[in-house]
Design a protein around this motif. Structure first.
Motif, PDB file in Angstrom:
ATOM      1  N   UNK A 289       8.772  13.181  -3.705  1.00  0.00           N
ATOM      2  CA  UNK A 289       7.698  12.225  -3.437  1.00  0.00           C
ATOM      3  C   UNK A 289       7.403  11.455  -4.719  1.00  0.00           C
ATOM      4  N   UNK A 290       7.447  10.135  -4.640  1.00  0.00           N
ATOM      5  CA  UNK A 290       7.090   9.301  -5.772  1.00  0.00           C
ATOM      6  C   UNK A 290       5.660   8.794  -5.611  1.00  0.00           C
ATOM      7  N   UNK A 291       5.020   8.362  -6.698  1.00  0.00           N
ATOM      8  CA  UNK A 291       3.650   7.848  -6.590  1.00  0.00           C
ATOM      9  C   UNK A 291       3.524   6.663  -5.632  1.00  0.00           C
ATOM     10  N   UNK A 292       4.610   5.895  -5.513  1.00  0.00           N
ATOM     11  CA  UNK A 292       4.545   4.707  -4.663  1.00  0.00           C
ATOM     12  C   UNK A 292       4.956   4.986  -3.218  1.00  0.00           C
ATOM     13  N   UNK A 293       5.290   6.239  -2.895  1.00  0.00           N
ATOM     14  CA  UNK A 293       5.801   6.544  -1.545  1.00  0.00           C
ATOM     15  C   UNK A 293       4.789   6.184  -0.461  1.00  0.00           C
ATOM     16  N   UNK A 294       3.533   6.649  -0.638  1.00  0.00           N
ATOM     17  CA  UNK A 294       2.507   6.364   0.373  1.00  0.00           C
ATOM     18  C   UNK A 294       2.236   4.870   0.470  1.00  0.00           C
ATOM     19  N   UNK A 295       2.142   4.207  -0.696  1.00  0.00           N
ATOM     20  CA  UNK A 295       1.874   2.774  -0.691  1.00  0.00           C
ATOM     21  C   UNK A 295       2.985   2.022   0.037  1.00  0.00           C
ATOM     22  N   UNK A 296       4.232   2.384  -0.228  1.00  0.00           N
ATOM     23  CA  UNK A 296       5.364   1.721   0.405  1.00  0.00           C
ATOM     24  C   UNK A 296       5.366   1.975   1.916  1.00  0.00           C
ATOM     25  N   UNK A 297       5.133   3.237   2.297  1.00  0.00           N
ATOM     26  CA  UNK A 297       5.093   3.559   3.725  1.00  0.00           C
ATOM     27  C   UNK A 297       3.973   2.834   4.441  1.00  0.00           C
ATOM     28  N   UNK A 298       2.793   2.733   3.796  1.00  0.00           N
ATOM     29  CA  UNK A 298       1.675   2.020   4.408  1.00  0.00           C
ATOM     30  C   UNK A 298       1.980   0.537   4.564  1.00  0.00           C
TER      31      UNK A 298
END
Length: 567
Positions: A289-298
């Motif tokens: 999991x990268x820090x940007x994973x949630x942001x990218x998925x959203x």
């Protein structure tokens, strides 16, 4: 279907029964202050020292937000006396992914709380972290809180009586029971649609709803009692994997439900591209999991939502009712998702009402789609049920009757015989059984072929059937043998009826495919004895049949013992 809807309505009534609101109750006045993160010494001994008091910065209101993964110290100072008589409790809302450590006046060890793990408090719901204040607080006394958070959702602090906390816990549990049960029912019904209508697309909806059930269960602390499940629930990958899988399943359902590949191919290509990106994200997230994973998925989810709205609007313009059903059902959920994503991206605050709005929106969407399915596919389902009923009756008919002769098949005849024997024993009325056999049937097969032989059996069965009385029945027992059941008939009368039947059947040759075939029959008759089982009755009738065979065929014989008595 109607029963399932009644269950859901009952659960909704239970969930909406009068209970205190889930928002924080009016708090006892206190003052909040936050210790800066750059203070070198973050030990409790220093935090409560006089030197540290001047370093705390006052925070207005009762809301706290911990940014980043570093634990932060908060100071809660009572502005007036808090009476210990009501069992006051320090309450922090939105506890998911937050660890709380509370140091009360006089404590040598802090009280720790977390939703999962060894510090989980199973005596309260997952609505909030609860720490008792058994001594109350005097005006000016302070409680120190150390909070570590992996969530950017704002929590609210309050001090409430224990009775109020329990009341809210009960209300929260009722509401969650409704959410989880309703979503589970709709998911199961979606699987039923998939099976009954043979449409795999509905299974995608079931997968969407089931992943949401698991997500709500995790956030609601339902896995706290199991260490293995607790580890899964607190893993950052779990939420990302569940949410990504839910979006992927919902996209597949939308493609099917709106028939997008045939009606809107461009929209389909956009959704397929989003699915490919989300599928890649799903696989990668299993390992890292990268820090940007949630942001990218959203971000991909926002594109999906915009595309869905566009597809529904176009389909509504084409007067397609399923598009109106889908948009009406999912509009609240899509709006809540947009607000949640914006709050996580810090475009606006993480509103507290989202905690209850999200499960309500998910549940409303599932129930609305269920109603839409019932309305849209009710006629199809009723037709399917009628066809299943016809198929069942046809199968029973095929199982009960012999396919060649049309008389009762052996299992069905044996059931009728058992019923007749039981009735004869109970009433004391006579009952006779007669075995019927076509004489020299093998020679007919050898001379004319099995097709002609089968036709001979059909004609024999038809002529026997034409001579039956209202209560009589006949069944095929095997090969060319049939069994005639004669209720309310004594042996002498049964022998007379059997002989009349034989003479009527063999009176004229059988005309089959231009050939005239002379057929004769042998019969054996026996009468039921007191207390005799059905198998013995058939055995004696079979013995009487073999007596007819031994004595030259083409005749009717009765059971010897009963024939002698009758004569």
């Amino acid at each position: 279907m109607a029963r399932a809807l009644r269950i859901v309505v009952w659960l909704l009534a239970c969930a909406l029964a009068p209970w205190p609101a889930l928002g924080a109750q009016p708090a006892v006045p206190f003052e909040l202050a936050l210790l800066p993160a750059d203070v070198p010494d973050q030990s409790y001994q220093f935090v409560r020292s006089p030197q540290a008091q001047t370093l705390f910065h006052a925070v207005p209101g009762a809301s706290i937000l911990v940014r980043g993964r570093q634990a932060r110290w908060w100071r809660l100072t009572a502005l007036r006396d808090i009476d210990p008589g009501g069992s006051p409790q320090l309450v922090m809302s939105h506890p998911f992914l937050k660890r709380l450590e509370v140091w009360r006046p006089g404590d040598s060890l802090g009280v720790r709380r977390s939703l999962y793990g060894p510090d989980s408090d199973l005596s309260h719901s997952a609505l909030s972290h609860v720490v008792p204040l058994p001594q109350g607080l005097r005006a000016g006394e302070s409680v120190y809180l150390r909070i570590r958070s992996s969530s950017n959702v704002v929590s609210t602090l309050s001090i409430e009586p224990l009775a109020a906390v329990y009341a809210r816990d009960g209300a929260y549990n009722r509401m969650r029971t409704f959410f989880l049960t309703a979503l589970g029912v709709v998911a199961l019904l979606s699987i039923g649609f998939s099976i009954s209508l043979r449409q795999r697309g509905y299974s995608y909806l079931a997968a969407t709803l089931l992943t949401q059930v698991i997500t709500l269960a995790i956030e609601g602390g339902d896995f706290r009692a199991n260490p293995w499940l607790s580890a899964i629930a607190t893993d950052r990958r779990t939420a990302i994997l569940l949410n990504t899988a839910a979006v992927l399943a919902s996209v597949r359902f939308l493609r099917f439900f709106l028939d997008l590949p045939a009606t809107q191919p461009r929209v389909t290509r956009v959704l397929d591209a989003c699915s490919a990106v989300l599928g890649t994200l799903l696989v990668v997230s299993v390992f890292h999991i990268w820090p940007w994973t949630s942001f990218f998925g959203n971000g991909v989810l926002l594109i999906v939502i915009a595309t869905i709205v566009l597809a529904c609007v176009r389909a509504i313009g084409e007067r397609r009712p399923e598009a109106f059903i889908l948009l009406a059902a999912w509009a609240p959920l899509m709006a809540v998702l947009v607000v949640r994503i914006g709050g996580q991206a810090k475009w606006w605050p993480n509103y507290e009402w989202l905690r209850s709005a999200y499960p309500w929106a998910v549940t409303f969407g599932g129930l609305a789609l269920l109603w839409g399915f019932t309305h849209q596919h009710g006629a199809i389902l009723r037709s399917a049920v009628r066809q299943l009923s016809r198929d069942r009756d046809s199968a029973r008919q095929r199982a009960a009757y012999d396919g060649l002769t049309g008389v009762l098949a052996r299992p069905a005849f044996e059931d009728a015989l058992a019923t007749a024997v039981a009735g004869a024993h109970a009433s004391g009325r006579p009952l006779c059984a007669a075995f019927i056999d076509v004489d020299r049937f093998k020679l007919v097969n050898d001379a004319y072929g099995h097709a002609i032989g089968d036709e001979v059996l059909r004609i024999v069965a038809k002529r026997v059937g034409n001579r039956l009385r209202a209560d009589d029945c006949v069944g095929r027992y095997g090969g060319d043998e049939m069994v005639l059941l004669l209720p309310n008939t004594a042996l002498v009368e049964a022998l007379r009826l059997a002989d009349q039947l034989r003479q009527a059947i063999v009176a004229s040759p059988f005309a089959i495919d231009g050939a005239l075939i002379d057929i004769d029959l042998s019969l054996g008759v026996a009468q039921l004895r007191a207390g005799e089982p059905a198998v013995e009755l058939l055995k004696r009738a079979d013995s009487a049949l073999y007596a007819s065979k031994r004595n030259g065929r083409g005749r009717v014989s009765g059971d010897e013992e009963w024939t002698q008595v009758a004569s």
